[in-house]
Design a protein around this motif. Structure first.
Motif, PDB file in Angstrom:
ATOM      1  N   ASP A 329      49.167  36.299  47.089  1.00 54.12           N
ATOM      2  CA  ASP A 329      47.848  36.932  47.039  1.00 54.12           C
ATOM      3  C   ASP A 329      47.196  36.625  45.706  1.00 54.12           C
ATOM      4  OD1 ASP A 329      48.494  38.092  49.473  1.00 54.12           O
ATOM      5  OD2 ASP A 329      49.185  39.957  48.560  1.00 54.12           O
ATOM      6  N   VAL A 330      45.879  36.462  45.728  1.00 51.90           N
ATOM      7  CA  VAL A 330      45.087  36.316  44.516  1.00 51.90           C
ATOM      8  C   VAL A 330      43.833  37.160  44.691  1.00 51.90           C
ATOM      9  CG1 VAL A 330      43.850  34.762  42.968  1.00 51.90           C
ATOM     10  CG2 VAL A 330      45.915  33.968  44.128  1.00 51.90           C
ATOM     11  N   GLY A 331      43.563  38.061  43.757  1.00 50.78           N
ATOM     12  CA  GLY A 331      42.394  38.925  43.878  1.00 50.78           C
ATOM     13  C   GLY A 331      41.879  39.364  42.540  1.00 50.78           C
ATOM     14  N   TYR A 332      40.642  39.822  42.532  1.00 49.89           N
ATOM     15  CA  TYR A 332      39.974  40.264  41.302  1.00 49.89           C
ATOM     16  C   TYR A 332      39.367  41.637  41.533  1.00 49.89           C
ATOM     17  CZ  TYR A 332      36.600  40.491  37.477  1.00 49.89           C
ATOM     18  OH  TYR A 332      35.889  40.882  36.387  1.00 49.89           O
ATOM     19  N   ASP A 333      39.609  42.539  40.575  1.00 46.00           N
ATOM     20  CA  ASP A 333      39.077  43.895  40.633  1.00 46.00           C
ATOM     21  C   ASP A 333      37.904  43.986  39.664  1.00 46.00           C
ATOM     22  OD1 ASP A 333      38.507  46.549  40.735  1.00 46.00           O
ATOM     23  OD2 ASP A 333      40.508  47.264  40.205  1.00 46.00           O
ATOM     24  N   PRO A 334      36.648  44.042  40.176  1.00 46.53           N
ATOM     25  CA  PRO A 334      35.505  44.092  39.257  1.00 46.53           C
ATOM     26  C   PRO A 334      35.470  45.354  38.420  1.00 46.53           C
ATOM     27  CG  PRO A 334      34.822  43.583  41.518  1.00 46.53           C
ATOM     28  CD  PRO A 334      36.249  44.020  41.576  1.00 46.53           C
ATOM     29  N   ALA A 335      35.953  46.480  38.959  1.00 45.91           N
ATOM     30  CA  ALA A 335      35.907  47.724  38.202  1.00 45.91           C
ATOM     31  C   ALA A 335      36.821  47.670  36.983  1.00 45.91           C
ATOM     32  CB  ALA A 335      36.282  48.901  39.105  1.00 45.91           C
ATOM     33  N   GLU A 336      38.031  47.164  37.174  1.00 46.02           N
ATOM     34  CA  GLU A 336      38.989  47.065  36.071  1.00 46.02           C
ATOM     35  C   GLU A 336      38.843  45.764  35.288  1.00 46.02           C
ATOM     36  OE1 GLU A 336      41.120  49.272  35.030  1.00 46.02           O
ATOM     37  OE2 GLU A 336      40.740  50.781  36.572  1.00 46.02           O
TER      38      GLU A 336
END
Length: 477
Positions: A329-336
């Motif tokens: 999995d590869v993902g980005y959390d804009p909030a953090e």
């Protein structure tokens, strides 16, 4: 006697040759140490064995340690709020006395604490309340455990020359801050107090023969002008080459030395010039424990070490190269503002590659995302700091080796917001999709338990004590 022993079971008969320069009690202690290692069943490359009683500090070292404990007590009671220049100067004097007594680990802790006090007085962003509190606790812990050489570093040499050494770069990290105190002497006339910047580059170098990771530090500072990003620093000249080339190279030199904390210094020499060549596939040839194929076993051995406040202060103690078999999995959390990827090592263990946004390297997350998504080839290795958090294995990446290139995120080019596909300091301009090959469930339990919550929050609550010194506390009515 406390010393590193190479494969005690296999080299038992080498005592006859190794003990030639020893006489009397030292020979007996050496034989005793080998027998103790055999009885313990040590099979690792280097075994640490203690025999012959506990070490005792020399009177000068004990006096220096006592003075340091008194200064730390005064700082704790007065609080950093009331710590004037006299107390700050006392910390630097204590640091010099500890270093002269070969108490390397307490000396480094005292130096870092003095820098924290100065940063607080100057309203500098380098001051961290939690780090300030941990340093106070560390100096007291090392004072109580001063009978152990592991807590004081008395058996370490202050500086060790490295002859004909080959070092393999594992990447680079960029740190720094903008100073908010008064401008330094010699600054631009009329400069406002909030001007000035500093940047520190840490290049991690694997020393395969010693099976350790060394750190090469370089610091830049200026009282004026725009602060450079990591990509701008990559072109700065360093030891006859550039920082970007040095962070992705094999280095062969005869003019190197390291400190007790494994910080290396390289010098240019006309007689024996330094060789800098691309790193290539050198990571695959690194020995264990530098190359990690089983994260579970590596962290299990780390769990058996003494607590961090009383063990050797090694600069890159947790840094290693992880062999990656798959990226799930590869993902980005804009909030953090955090990029996360789930990977598997060669043994099948799952690990979380987690990188937070660094304003000093705005292109880091983009470069890391492109590498982990396989845009420059299949991911083969990831170098970084290894730790456990909430039951997970976490890797804080330093560099990524793919089939096509070596990516150092902190030195990557700055993103172009006009492209519409860049991670910016204020968030993500266009949501980047999460690529998932299979569902991933965090280890059980998925929520913090009361003990883990208490362990995570207690240090931060205690760290606020220095803001209100104990001498100002009042008993409840």
């Amino acid at each position: 006697m406390h010393r590193a022993l190479p494969r005690a079971g296999e080299l038992r008969h080498a005592i006859v040759d190794a003990a030639a320069p020893l006489r009397g009690e030292m020979t007996a202690l050496a034989v005793w140490a080998f027998r103790a290692a055999d009885a313990r069943g040590a099979r690792e490359p280097h075994a640490h064995v203690e025999v012959g009683g506990r070490a005792v500090l020399r009177p000068a070292a004990a006096a220096a340690f006592g003075t340091a404990a008194g200064v730390v007590d005064e700082l704790l009671l007065e609080g950093a709020v009331h710590a004037g220049p006299v107390l700050g100067g006392s910390l630097w004097r204590v640091r010099a006395e500890l270093s002269a007594a070969s108490l390397h680990w307490p000396a480094e802790a005292a130096e870092e604490l003095a820098e924290q006090v100065e940063a607080y007085a100057a309203r500098d962003a380098r001051h961290h309340p939690l780090r300030h509190a941990l340093l106070l606790a560390e100096l007291h812990a090392r004072h109580r455990a001063c009978a152990s050489p592991l807590a004081t570093g008395v058996e370490e040499a202050g500086e060790t020359a490295l002859r004909r050494v080959r070092l393999t770069a594992l990447g680079c990290r960029i740190s720094g801050s903008r100073r908010t105190g008064a401008p330094p002497v010699g600054g631009r006339p009329g400069a406002s107090p909030d001007e000035g910047w500093d940047r520190t580059a840490e290049v991690f170098l694997a020393h395969a023969d010693a099976r350790t990771v060394l750190v090469l530090r370089r610091r830049w500072e200026s009282p004026e002008g725009p602060a450079p990003t990591g990509h701008a620093l990559a072109s700065r000249r360093l030891l006859g080459t550039t920082l970007g080339a040095l962070a992705t190279a094999n280095v062969v030199t005869e003019s190197a030395s390291r400190t007790a904390s494994r910080v290396v210094s390289l010098a240019r020499s006309r007689i024996a010039p330094m060789s800098v060549t691309p790193v290539g596939d050198s990571w695959s040839g690194l020995p264990e424990p530098l190359l990690v194929r089983d994260l579970g076993a590596r962290l299990h051995r780390r769990d058996g070490l003494p607590p961090r406040p009383v063990r050797p202060r090694v600069a890159a103690e947790d840094v290693g190269v992880v062999e990656v078999s798959a990226v799930e999995d590869v993902g980005y959390d804009p909030a953090e503002q955090r990029l996360e990827a789930v990977v598997r090592d060669a043994a099948g263990n799952r690990a979380l590659v987690s990188a937070a946004h660094n304003p000093l390297a705005p292109g880091a997350l983009d470069a890391l995302a492109h590498a982990m998504e396989g845009r420059s080839g299949e991911v083969r290795f990831v170098s970084g700091s290894l730790r456990r958090s909430g039951g997970r294995i976490v890797v804080e990446p330093i560099a990524v080796r793919t089939a096509g290139t070596l990516v150092v995120p902190d030195l990557a080019p700055d993103p172009d917001p006009a492209s519409g596909d860049a991670l910016t300091p204020t968030g993500i301009t266009r949501p980047r999709p999460i690529r998932s090959r299979r569902p991933w469930t965090p280890p059980s339990p998925p929520w913090p338990t009361p003990p883990t919550t208490a362990c995570a929050t207690s240090p931060r609550r205690c760290a606020a004590a220095w803001r209100r010194p104990p001498r100002t506390w009042r008993a409840p009515a």
